[in-house]
Design a protein around this motif. Sequence first.
Motif, PDB file in Angstrom:
ATOM      1  N   PHE A  61       0.853  -1.179   0.000  1.00  0.00           N
ATOM      2  CA  PHE A  61       0.000   0.000   0.000  1.00  0.00           C
ATOM      3  C   PHE A  61       0.884   1.223   0.000  1.00  0.00           C
ATOM      4  O   PHE A  61       1.907   1.267   0.668  1.00  0.00           O
ATOM      5  CB  PHE A  61      -0.941   0.016   1.203  1.00  0.00           C
ATOM      6  CG  PHE A  61      -1.988  -1.038   1.116  1.00  0.00           C
ATOM      7  CD1 PHE A  61      -2.984  -0.948   0.159  1.00  0.00           C
ATOM      8  CD2 PHE A  61      -1.977  -2.119   1.959  1.00  0.00           C
ATOM      9  CE1 PHE A  61      -3.948  -1.931   0.046  1.00  0.00           C
ATOM     10  CE2 PHE A  61      -2.937  -3.102   1.866  1.00  0.00           C
ATOM     11  CZ  PHE A  61      -3.916  -3.008   0.908  1.00  0.00           C
ATOM     12  N   HIS A  62       0.498   2.217  -0.752  1.00  0.00           N
ATOM     13  CA  HIS A  62       1.294   3.435  -0.892  1.00  0.00           C
ATOM     14  C   HIS A  62       1.474   4.076   0.481  1.00  0.00           C
ATOM     15  O   HIS A  62       0.489   4.330   1.180  1.00  0.00           O
ATOM     16  CB  HIS A  62       0.597   4.402  -1.850  1.00  0.00           C
ATOM     17  CG  HIS A  62       1.446   5.551  -2.250  1.00  0.00           C
ATOM     18  ND1 HIS A  62       1.501   6.695  -1.511  1.00  0.00           N
ATOM     19  CD2 HIS A  62       2.292   5.712  -3.289  1.00  0.00           C
ATOM     20  CE1 HIS A  62       2.342   7.531  -2.098  1.00  0.00           C
ATOM     21  NE2 HIS A  62       2.830   6.955  -3.171  1.00  0.00           N
TER      22      HIS A  62
ATOM     23  N   ASP B 202      -0.597   7.050   1.699  1.00  0.00           N
ATOM     24  CA  ASP B 202      -2.005   6.822   2.001  1.00  0.00           C
ATOM     25  C   ASP B 202      -2.243   6.600   3.489  1.00  0.00           C
ATOM     26  O   ASP B 202      -3.371   6.554   3.937  1.00  0.00           O
ATOM     27  CB  ASP B 202      -2.528   5.597   1.232  1.00  0.00           C
ATOM     28  CG  ASP B 202      -2.552   5.828  -0.271  1.00  0.00           C
ATOM     29  OD1 ASP B 202      -2.584   7.000  -0.682  1.00  0.00           O
ATOM     30  OD2 ASP B 202      -2.533   4.844  -1.011  1.00  0.00           O
TER      31      ASP B 202
ATOM     32  N   GLN C 218     -10.847   0.160   5.770  1.00  0.00           N
ATOM     33  CA  GLN C 218     -10.241  -0.086   4.466  1.00  0.00           C
ATOM     34  C   GLN C 218     -10.210  -1.589   4.149  1.00  0.00           C
ATOM     35  O   GLN C 218     -10.373  -1.979   3.001  1.00  0.00           O
ATOM     36  CB  GLN C 218      -8.827   0.497   4.379  1.00  0.00           C
ATOM     37  CG  GLN C 218      -8.798   2.001   4.231  1.00  0.00           C
ATOM     38  CD  GLN C 218      -9.035   2.720   5.540  1.00  0.00           C
ATOM     39  OE1 GLN C 218      -8.680   2.219   6.595  1.00  0.00           O
ATOM     40  NE2 GLN C 218      -9.649   3.891   5.479  1.00  0.00           N
TER      41      GLN C 218
ATOM     42  N   ARG D 207     -11.809  -2.945   0.842  1.00  0.00           N
ATOM     43  CA  ARG D 207     -10.961  -3.661  -0.121  1.00  0.00           C
ATOM     44  C   ARG D 207     -11.532  -5.041  -0.411  1.00  0.00           C
ATOM     45  O   ARG D 207     -11.555  -5.488  -1.550  1.00  0.00           O
ATOM     46  CB  ARG D 207      -9.530  -3.792   0.386  1.00  0.00           C
ATOM     47  CG  ARG D 207      -8.744  -2.500   0.313  1.00  0.00           C
ATOM     48  CD  ARG D 207      -7.271  -2.739   0.424  1.00  0.00           C
ATOM     49  NE  ARG D 207      -6.740  -3.420  -0.735  1.00  0.00           N
ATOM     50  CZ  ARG D 207      -6.506  -2.855  -1.912  1.00  0.00           C
ATOM     51  NH1 ARG D 207      -6.769  -1.574  -2.106  1.00  0.00           N
ATOM     52  NH2 ARG D 207      -6.017  -3.557  -2.906  1.00  0.00           N
TER      53      ARG D 207
ATOM     54  N   ARG E 164      -5.574   2.170 -10.647  1.00  0.00           N
ATOM     55  CA  ARG E 164      -6.280   1.682  -9.467  1.00  0.00           C
ATOM     56  C   ARG E 164      -7.334   0.662  -9.867  1.00  0.00           C
ATOM     57  O   ARG E 164      -8.074   0.867 -10.817  1.00  0.00           O
ATOM     58  CB  ARG E 164      -6.945   2.835  -8.723  1.00  0.00           C
ATOM     59  CG  ARG E 164      -5.962   3.839  -8.165  1.00  0.00           C
ATOM     60  CD  ARG E 164      -6.652   5.070  -7.687  1.00  0.00           C
ATOM     61  NE  ARG E 164      -7.326   5.688  -8.839  1.00  0.00           N
ATOM     62  CZ  ARG E 164      -8.140   6.722  -8.773  1.00  0.00           C
ATOM     63  NH1 ARG E 164      -8.412   7.272  -7.630  1.00  0.00           N
ATOM     64  NH2 ARG E 164      -8.690   7.217  -9.858  1.00  0.00           N
TER      65      ARG E 164
ATOM     66  N   ASP F 146      -8.969  -0.653  -4.739  1.00  0.00           N
ATOM     67  CA  ASP F 146      -8.254   0.597  -4.476  1.00  0.00           C
ATOM     68  C   ASP F 146      -9.222   1.775  -4.438  1.00  0.00           C
ATOM     69  O   ASP F 146      -9.152   2.632  -3.554  1.00  0.00           O
ATOM     70  CB  ASP F 146      -7.194   0.871  -5.549  1.00  0.00           C
ATOM     71  CG  ASP F 146      -6.174  -0.240  -5.670  1.00  0.00           C
ATOM     72  OD1 ASP F 146      -5.855  -0.871  -4.645  1.00  0.00           O
ATOM     73  OD2 ASP F 146      -5.696  -0.475  -6.797  1.00  0.00           O
TER      74      ASP F 146
ATOM     75  N   SER G  26     -11.525   1.586  -1.249  1.00  0.00           N
ATOM     76  CA  SER G  26     -10.858   1.753   0.044  1.00  0.00           C
ATOM     77  C   SER G  26     -10.090   3.064   0.170  1.00  0.00           C
ATOM     78  O   SER G  26      -9.656   3.427   1.260  1.00  0.00           O
ATOM     79  CB  SER G  26      -9.903   0.594   0.302  1.00  0.00           C
ATOM     80  OG  SER G  26      -8.804   0.635  -0.585  1.00  0.00           O
TER      81      SER G  26
ATOM     82  N   ARG H 228      -7.204   3.536  -0.959  1.00  0.00           N
ATOM     83  CA  ARG H 228      -5.789   3.170  -0.876  1.00  0.00           C
ATOM     84  C   ARG H 228      -5.363   2.645  -2.227  1.00  0.00           C
ATOM     85  O   ARG H 228      -6.160   2.120  -2.987  1.00  0.00           O
ATOM     86  CB  ARG H 228      -5.557   2.069   0.169  1.00  0.00           C
ATOM     87  CG  ARG H 228      -5.930   2.465   1.579  1.00  0.00           C
ATOM     88  CD  ARG H 228      -4.974   3.530   2.081  1.00  0.00           C
ATOM     89  NE  ARG H 228      -5.166   3.858   3.466  1.00  0.00           N
ATOM     90  CZ  ARG H 228      -5.884   4.879   3.895  1.00  0.00           C
ATOM     91  NH1 ARG H 228      -6.538   5.633   3.051  1.00  0.00           N
ATOM     92  NH2 ARG H 228      -5.982   5.142   5.181  1.00  0.00           N
ATOM     93  N   ARG H 229      -4.078   2.777  -2.531  1.00  0.00           N
ATOM     94  CA  ARG H 229      -3.613   2.194  -3.780  1.00  0.00           C
ATOM     95  C   ARG H 229      -2.357   1.378  -3.523  1.00  0.00           C
ATOM     96  O   ARG H 229      -1.624   1.604  -2.569  1.00  0.00           O
ATOM     97  CB  ARG H 229      -3.398   3.229  -4.856  1.00  0.00           C
ATOM     98  CG  ARG H 229      -2.344   4.223  -4.614  1.00  0.00           C
ATOM     99  CD  ARG H 229      -2.401   5.335  -5.654  1.00  0.00           C
ATOM    100  NE  ARG H 229      -1.475   6.361  -5.220  1.00  0.00           N
ATOM    101  CZ  ARG H 229      -0.312   6.576  -5.801  1.00  0.00           C
ATOM    102  NH1 ARG H 229       0.033   5.896  -6.869  1.00  0.00           N
ATOM    103  NH2 ARG H 229       0.506   7.484  -5.332  1.00  0.00           N
ATOM    104  N   VAL H 230      -2.152   0.420  -4.381  1.00  0.00           N
ATOM    105  CA  VAL H 230      -1.020  -0.485  -4.266  1.00  0.00           C
ATOM    106  C   VAL H 230       0.045  -0.031  -5.250  1.00  0.00           C
ATOM    107  O   VAL H 230      -0.262   0.320  -6.388  1.00  0.00           O
ATOM    108  CB  VAL H 230      -1.466  -1.932  -4.577  1.00  0.00           C
ATOM    109  CG1 VAL H 230      -0.287  -2.886  -4.581  1.00  0.00           C
ATOM    110  CG2 VAL H 230      -2.521  -2.378  -3.574  1.00  0.00           C
TER     111      VAL H 230
END
Length: 131
Positions: free
Chosen positions: A64-65, A68, A75, A79, A104, A108, A111, A113-115
């Motif tokens: 996860f970034h 974030d 989340q 997700r 995304r 992503d 939630s 959040r991004r990977v």
Amino acid sequence: MLYDGVALTGIWVLTIVALVTATGEEVTGPWLQALLALETYAFFAFFWIRRGQTLGMVAWRLRFHPADGAIGFRQVHLRLLGGVLSLACLLLGHVWLLVDRRRRAWPDLLSGRRVVRLSRDAVRGAGGRPG
């Protein structure tokens, strides 16, 4: 997803074997499905909250970034909901990252959040452990 699926399948098999051994009977039904779903939730929640990566994400240098912030139970819920929706749509939600400018997938987007993929140097610099 494949690596995490293999790990989860192992957990499920151990659970079913333990239940059959303990009861001496076949185990089926909605309670078993609920137990396996709970194990799935616990697997992802543990890894995502604890280190921001599942076992499969570690293998592929995904995380996860950091900007974030920490991932929490909200989340995790979102997700997993995004993952289930994507699976129900034949993984369209995961293919979506090819269309999205910021790469995304549906989990992503839901939630917030991004990977991201970590560089080899980032992984090596942390002693093989990102973060």
